[in-house]
Design an enzyme around this catalytic site. Structure first.
Site, mmCIF file in Angstrom:
data_model
loop_
_atom_site.group_PDB
_atom_site.id
_atom_site.type_symbol
_atom_site.label_atom_id
_atom_site.label_comp_id
_atom_site.label_asym_id
_atom_site.label_seq_id
_atom_site.Cartn_x
_atom_site.Cartn_y
_atom_site.Cartn_z
ATOM 1 N N SER A 286 -7.456 3.022 9.368
ATOM 2 C CA SER A 286 -8.031 3.177 7.975
ATOM 3 C C SER A 286 -7.420 2.203 7.117
ATOM 4 O O SER A 286 -7.853 1.553 6.358
ATOM 5 C CB SER A 286 -8.190 4.750 7.680
ATOM 6 O OG SER A 286 -8.403 4.782 6.388
ATOM 7 N N LYS B 185 -8.198 -1.787 5.935
ATOM 8 C CA LYS B 185 -8.686 -2.078 4.358
ATOM 9 C C LYS B 185 -7.469 -3.334 3.977
ATOM 10 O O LYS B 185 -8.194 -4.252 3.148
ATOM 11 C CB LYS B 185 -8.321 -0.980 3.550
ATOM 12 C CG LYS B 185 -9.722 0.351 3.645
ATOM 13 C CD LYS B 185 -9.403 1.188 2.648
ATOM 14 C CE LYS B 185 -8.381 2.215 2.899
ATOM 15 N NZ LYS B 185 -9.106 3.646 3.378
ATOM 16 N N ASP C 96 -15.054 2.258 7.275
ATOM 17 C CA ASP C 96 -14.071 3.218 6.832
ATOM 18 C C ASP C 96 -14.527 4.154 6.051
ATOM 19 O O ASP C 96 -14.145 5.206 5.937
ATOM 20 C CB ASP C 96 -12.705 2.558 6.168
ATOM 21 C CG ASP C 96 -11.789 3.576 5.698
ATOM 22 O OD1 ASP C 96 -11.180 4.097 6.707
ATOM 23 O OD2 ASP C 96 -11.482 3.501 4.607
ATOM 24 N N HIS D 57 0.778 -0.971 -0.206
ATOM 25 C CA HIS D 57 -0.021 0.006 0.089
ATOM 26 C C HIS D 57 0.946 1.278 0.072
ATOM 27 O O HIS D 57 1.802 1.354 0.639
ATOM 28 C CB HIS D 57 -0.899 -0.048 1.284
ATOM 29 C CG HIS D 57 -1.658 1.275 1.355
ATOM 30 N ND1 HIS D 57 -2.848 1.236 0.598
ATOM 31 C CD2 HIS D 57 -1.628 2.438 2.104
ATOM 32 C CE1 HIS D 57 -3.593 2.448 0.925
ATOM 33 N NE2 HIS D 57 -2.757 3.144 1.727
ATOM 34 N N ARG E 136 -14.626 12.331 8.220
ATOM 35 C CA ARG E 136 -13.394 12.960 8.798
ATOM 36 C C ARG E 136 -13.034 14.086 7.714
ATOM 37 O O ARG E 136 -12.464 15.090 8.170
ATOM 38 C CB ARG E 136 -12.254 11.887 9.075
ATOM 39 C CG ARG E 136 -12.318 10.978 10.084
ATOM 40 C CD ARG E 136 -11.534 9.795 9.985
ATOM 41 N NE ARG E 136 -9.990 10.243 9.585
ATOM 42 C CZ ARG E 136 -9.267 9.305 8.908
ATOM 43 N NH1 ARG E 136 -9.564 8.265 8.425
ATOM 44 N NH2 ARG E 136 -7.951 9.771 8.942
HETATM 45 N N1 URA Z 1 -5.361 6.887 3.276
HETATM 46 C C1 URA Z 1 -6.414 6.127 3.854
HETATM 47 O O1 URA Z 1 -6.760 5.077 3.366
HETATM 48 N N2 URA Z 1 -6.890 6.578 5.077
HETATM 49 C C2 URA Z 1 -6.653 7.689 5.535
HETATM 50 O O2 URA Z 1 -7.422 7.810 6.697
HETATM 51 C C3 URA Z 1 -5.587 8.376 4.940
HETATM 52 C C4 URA Z 1 -5.051 8.043 3.882
#
Ligand code: URA
Length: 436
Positions: free
Chosen positions: A183, A187, A161, A82, A168
């Site tokens: 977050s 994922k 999320d 990621h 947010r």
């Molecule tokens: N990328 C994400 O997937 N989540 C966040 O909170 C910030 C950046």
């Protein structure tokens, strides 16, 4: 349990129990807790922070708020990568075939671009015919047969999320370390990863501009990985200038093809080899980073990674000739060059601004569902620290005829984003730290 009490408890800086965190995330996902209470709680977390244990519980709740992808039909450890997002970041296009050629199964799910950063799926869709949607059974079969597949995100992954991130975004609580870490890691875990490699970007083109903040975020995510039994390695890398030279979907695909032939930009090649080495190490496919990097360097030189990419493109309906004949990729109707007004050394290439310029040329989308022009983008032909003479070409804009009227303003913005200094400068280190 009452949400009011949990907001109060966090506001006072106390630690929430796993049951309390579960109550918040389950209640919010089920729409039993309203946005205004979650917003107050997120702001309390922003100011009071969370312990590593709280953050791990939050990650687990986020991951399990929807489907968990079952990759057990694919033998071996599945390693996911990621990136926290940047400009010109086309590493996935190189890494997937590279590590697959080393024997690591790569069932990759990627996203689309939003805002000033690009997305792998948009880049792949610049290849004529390439399909990024497929049935789960076909996805697993392709990974088992040729070692890798790259598709867009499907299913009901991490609904908590999706809701929390949108909240947010409008309540000034995005840049809270425990919220970002849970977050991202939530994922990855929902996506079925057994091991995780993180490319945490820092510098002007990233969302963690300060290096110390990015380092703390990387450390926290590695700790969460440990807590949730997912081996995690994080690389802290520079995003103060774009990665490689190309920004824009087809332009980036062309650059990735050159990199798979071992003729790509040095920075892109270097970062792909390091991230690939981290993937092999995290997945237990190698005894260490050095051995893994040496193996991947050989694979890249031998042409095996290029061959693997040909197979992936063909299996997903795309025209793999683009790897040898990049002129088959979409090409822009118009190009315009930026030349140096003075001689000197390149002191700054503002990645964020260049990402925004590429978007205005048609390469990106402002909101989900907007259409994009695969041929649009920017080629920046220089790197920080390069010496240039007056009149040298610094960058090239690519766009469609319909955006012709935007070019003068965009060229002006580009000339401000690429700064020239009379004194030599030393560029930021590309790979700043590896955190295990
Ligand atoms: N990328 C994400 O997937 N989540 C966040 O909170 C910030 C950046």
């Amino acid at each position: 349990m009452r949400m009011y009490d949990l907001i109060y408890k966090k506001r006072e800086g106390e630690e929430l129990s796993p049951e309390e965190i579960s109550y918040i995330i389950k209640g919010y996902t089920a729409e039993e807790i309203p946005d205004y209470q979650l917003a107050a709680w997120a702001m309390a977390v922003f100011f009071q922070g969370m312990t590593a244990e709280e953050t791990a519980h939050l990650t687990r709740e986020v991951a399990h708020s929807g489907d968990i992808v079952d990759l057990s039909d694919i033998p071996g450890t599945k390693v996911d990568k990621h990136s926290t997002g940047g400009v010109g970041d086309k590493t996935t296009l190189v890494l997937v075939p590279l590590v697959a050629a080393a024997g690591v199964p790569v069932p990759k799910m990627s996203g689309r671009g939003l805002g000033h950063t690009g997305g792998t799926i948009d880049k792949l869709e610049s290849i004529p015919g390439f399909q990024t949607e497929m049935e789960r059974s076909r996805f697993l079969k392709q990974v088992n047969e040729i070692g890798a597949a790259i598709i867009g995100q499907t299913g009901n992954l991490t609904p908590a999320d999706k809701k929390l991130y949108a909240l947010r975004d409008v309540t000034a609580t995005v840049d809270s370390r425990p919220l970002i870490a849970s977050s991202i890691m939530g994922k990855k875990i929902a996506g079925g990863a057994d091991a995780i490699v993180l490319d945490v970007k820092t510098g002007s083109g990233s969302f963690m501009v300060e290096r110390e903040e990015a380092r703390k975020l990387a450390r926290l995510m590695v700790e969460i990985g440990l807590e949730l039994e997912r081996k995690t390695i994080a690389l802290l890398t520079d995003m103060s200038q774009p990665l490689g030279f190309a920004i824009g979907n087809a332009l980036e695909m062309k650059e990735a093809a050159a990199t798979l032939k071992n003729q790509g930009p040095l920075d892109l090649t270097k970062i792909c080899l390091k991230l690939g080495a981290a993937m092999l190490t995290a997945g237990g496919y190698s005894t260490g980073m050095e051995e893994a990097e040496a193996e991947l360097t050989e694979i890249l030189k031998s042409g095996e990674a290029l061959e693997k990419m040909k197979k992936i493109i063909t299996a997903q309906g795309g025209d793999s000739r683009i790897l040898e004949e990049p002129e088959l990729l979409p090409r822009a109707e118009l190009t315009e060059e930026l030349t140096a007004k003075k001689s000197g050394y390149i002191s700054e290439i503002n990645a964020r601004e260049i990402g925004l310029i590429a978007m205005s040329l048609g390469a990106g989308r402002e909101k989900k569902g907007d259409s994009i022009d695969p041929a649009a983008g920017v080629e920046v032909l220089v790197k920080q620290g390069d010496e240039v003479e007056t009149g040298a070409t610094l960058a090239r804009l690519h766009t469609a005829d319909k955006y012709k009227s935007r070019l003068p303003e965009l060229l002006e913005r580009l000339s401000k984003a690429v700064k020239i200094n009379p004194e030599p400068i030393s560029p930021e280190e590309l790979i700043q730290e590896i955190i295990e």
